[in-house]
Write an enzyme that holds these catalytic residues in place. Structure first.
Site, short mmCIF file in Angstrom:
data_model
loop_
_atom_site.label_atom_id
_atom_site.label_comp_id
_atom_site.label_asym_id
_atom_site.label_seq_id
_atom_site.Cartn_x
_atom_site.Cartn_y
_atom_site.Cartn_z
N LYS A 1 0.83 -1.21 0.00
CA LYS A 1 0.00 0.00 0.00
C LYS A 1 0.86 1.26 0.00
O LYS A 1 0.34 2.37 0.03
CB LYS A 1 -0.93 0.00 1.23
CG LYS A 1 -1.98 -1.09 1.16
CD LYS A 1 -2.94 -0.82 0.00
CE LYS A 1 -3.76 -2.05 -0.35
NZ LYS A 1 -4.41 -1.92 -1.66
N THR B 1 11.15 -3.36 2.29
CA THR B 1 10.33 -4.21 3.16
C THR B 1 10.79 -5.66 3.06
O THR B 1 11.82 -5.96 2.46
CB THR B 1 8.82 -3.98 2.86
OG1 THR B 1 8.06 -4.67 3.83
CG2 THR B 1 8.42 -4.44 1.46
N LYS C 1 15.11 -5.93 4.54
CA LYS C 1 15.49 -4.87 5.48
C LYS C 1 16.87 -5.08 6.11
O LYS C 1 17.60 -4.12 6.32
CB LYS C 1 14.46 -4.76 6.61
CG LYS C 1 13.11 -4.23 6.17
CD LYS C 1 12.19 -4.07 7.37
CE LYS C 1 10.77 -3.80 6.95
NZ LYS C 1 9.88 -3.54 8.09
N ASP D 1 10.07 2.32 11.38
CA ASP D 1 9.00 1.42 11.85
C ASP D 1 8.62 1.67 13.31
O ASP D 1 7.44 1.76 13.64
CB ASP D 1 9.43 -0.05 11.69
CG ASP D 1 9.39 -0.51 10.24
OD1 ASP D 1 8.57 0.03 9.47
OD2 ASP D 1 10.17 -1.41 9.88
N ALA E 1 10.24 -11.82 19.11
CA ALA E 1 11.61 -11.31 19.26
C ALA E 1 12.33 -11.32 17.91
O ALA E 1 13.54 -11.50 17.84
CB ALA E 1 12.36 -12.16 20.29
N ASN F 1 8.73 -14.64 23.95
CA ASN F 1 8.87 -15.22 22.62
C ASN F 1 8.85 -16.74 22.71
O ASN F 1 9.29 -17.32 23.70
CB ASN F 1 10.18 -14.76 21.98
CG ASN F 1 10.25 -15.12 20.50
OD1 ASN F 1 9.30 -14.86 19.77
ND2 ASN F 1 11.34 -15.71 20.07
N HIS G 1 12.57 -18.79 23.69
CA HIS G 1 12.87 -17.89 24.81
C HIS G 1 14.25 -17.25 24.71
O HIS G 1 14.45 -16.08 25.05
CB HIS G 1 12.72 -18.66 26.13
CG HIS G 1 12.95 -17.82 27.34
ND1 HIS G 1 12.29 -16.63 27.56
CD2 HIS G 1 13.80 -18.00 28.40
CE1 HIS G 1 12.70 -16.11 28.71
NE2 HIS G 1 13.61 -16.92 29.24
N MET H 1 0.64 -5.76 15.18
CA MET H 1 1.33 -5.07 14.08
C MET H 1 0.84 -5.53 12.72
O MET H 1 1.08 -4.88 11.71
CB MET H 1 2.84 -5.30 14.18
CG MET H 1 3.50 -4.56 15.32
SD MET H 1 5.27 -4.59 15.06
CE MET H 1 5.86 -4.12 16.67
#
Ligand code: ATR
Length: 273
Positions: free
Chosen positions: A15, A61, A65, A102, A127, A150, A153, A213
């Site tokens: 978008k 994106t 990244k 971000d 994470a 997470n 861990h 998110m």
């Protein structure tokens, strides 16, 4: 005309062209914004060609990244902390500057929803790259506690250790979590598969703020689940998408576009309203 684009793979459904075209119209900036979907091993070359041919800046994106982080000439402090670059600007002296907008976009969107971050207890799920990008901007808002949970861990522990110089951040397993939290941010990619992070429903209460998110035409799996368990304030990542874009636009053009109307038009475009 000044040229910008977003690199991603896949990127067809991005978008960003829609958002930046509206920003340009609103601020009366002459620019065009397109899409580029290089093969995974062609990104470095495509980036070099884009700027050699006069490109002024780009967004980056998934999955590029982290690679972009290694390809720019200079990094902003927040890109350095995030370990990833989502915005590149060619400066007047020919330097490729890598930035990351971000986390700033997330914080701006939370604030636009009236969420208080100072002195709050925040639970961050996941994470990966998205969590890493969010940590410094969240800690800069001075929460009383930020807990990372997470599935794997050890990754949460590594992240907490990396950012503990910036504020009160710790790692806990999903089983260890004890509320109440004021805000839960889902940065995992679980919603992409319609899955849920293994959070116990007892952590959800009526006054909690829930942020995913991810976004979609309908509620994400996580937002549906939180609503079922009594959460009244739920937010998806569409606002973050617009806010991170506004921040990138400001980096490129030195002028900050308004986001409210653009978010409304984006929702209409996606059939959400
Ligand atoms: P991103 O860049 O979007 O953060 P990522 O770096 O691949 O993507 O990270 C994805 C995150 O979502 C990870 O924290 C992952 O947990 P693991 O580190 O244990 O892999 C998390 N995740 C993905 N699917 C999940 C699921 N079904 N339940 C819980 N966590 C999940």
């Amino acid at each position: 005309m000044d040229r910008y684009l977003v690199f991603g793979h896949p990127v067809r459904h991005s978008k960003s062209p829609f958002i930046h075209t509206l920003f340009a119209r609103q601020t009366q900036q002459e620019l065009e914004y397109g899409l580029a979907e290089p093969a995974i091993d062609e990104f470095a070359n495509a980036l070099q060609v884009f700027f050699a041919q006069g490109g002024k800046g780009c967004n980056v994106t998934v999955p590029f990244k982290e690679q972009a982080f290694t390809l720019v000439d200079r990094l902003s402090p927040r890109a350095k902390r995030a370990g990833a670059v989502n915005t590149i600007k060619l400066t007047d002296d020919g330097v490729l500057l890598g930035d990351n907008t971000d986390g700033a976009g997330l914080v701006a969107d939370l604030k636009s929803h009236g969420v208080t971050l100072a002195d709050s207890r925040i639970l961050l799920l996941g994470a990966g790259g998205a969590a890493r990008g969010a940590l410094a901007p969240l800690l800069a808002e001075l929460p009383s506690e930020l807990v990372i949970a997470n599935r794997t861990h050890t990754k949460a522990q590594q992240l907490a250790a990396e950012f503990c110089d910036l504020g009160p951040v710790t790692a806990q397993t999903y089983e260890q979590l004890a509320g109440p939290f004021d805000l839960v941010i889902n940065s995992t990619s679980a919603s992409l598969q319609g899955e849920l992070p293994p959070l116990v429903p007892a952590l959800i209460h009526t006054d909690i703020a829930i942020y995913d998110m991810m976004y979609g035409a309908s509620d994400t799996a996580f937002i549906s689940w939180a609503k079922q368990h009594g959460a009244r304030q739920t937010m998806d990542g569409l606002g973050m998408l617009v806010e991170q874009a506004a921040e990138a636009f400001t980096v490129w053009r030195g002028i900050r576009p308004g986001t409210k109307q653009v978010l409304r038009e984006l929702k209409r475009n996606l059939g959400v309203i």
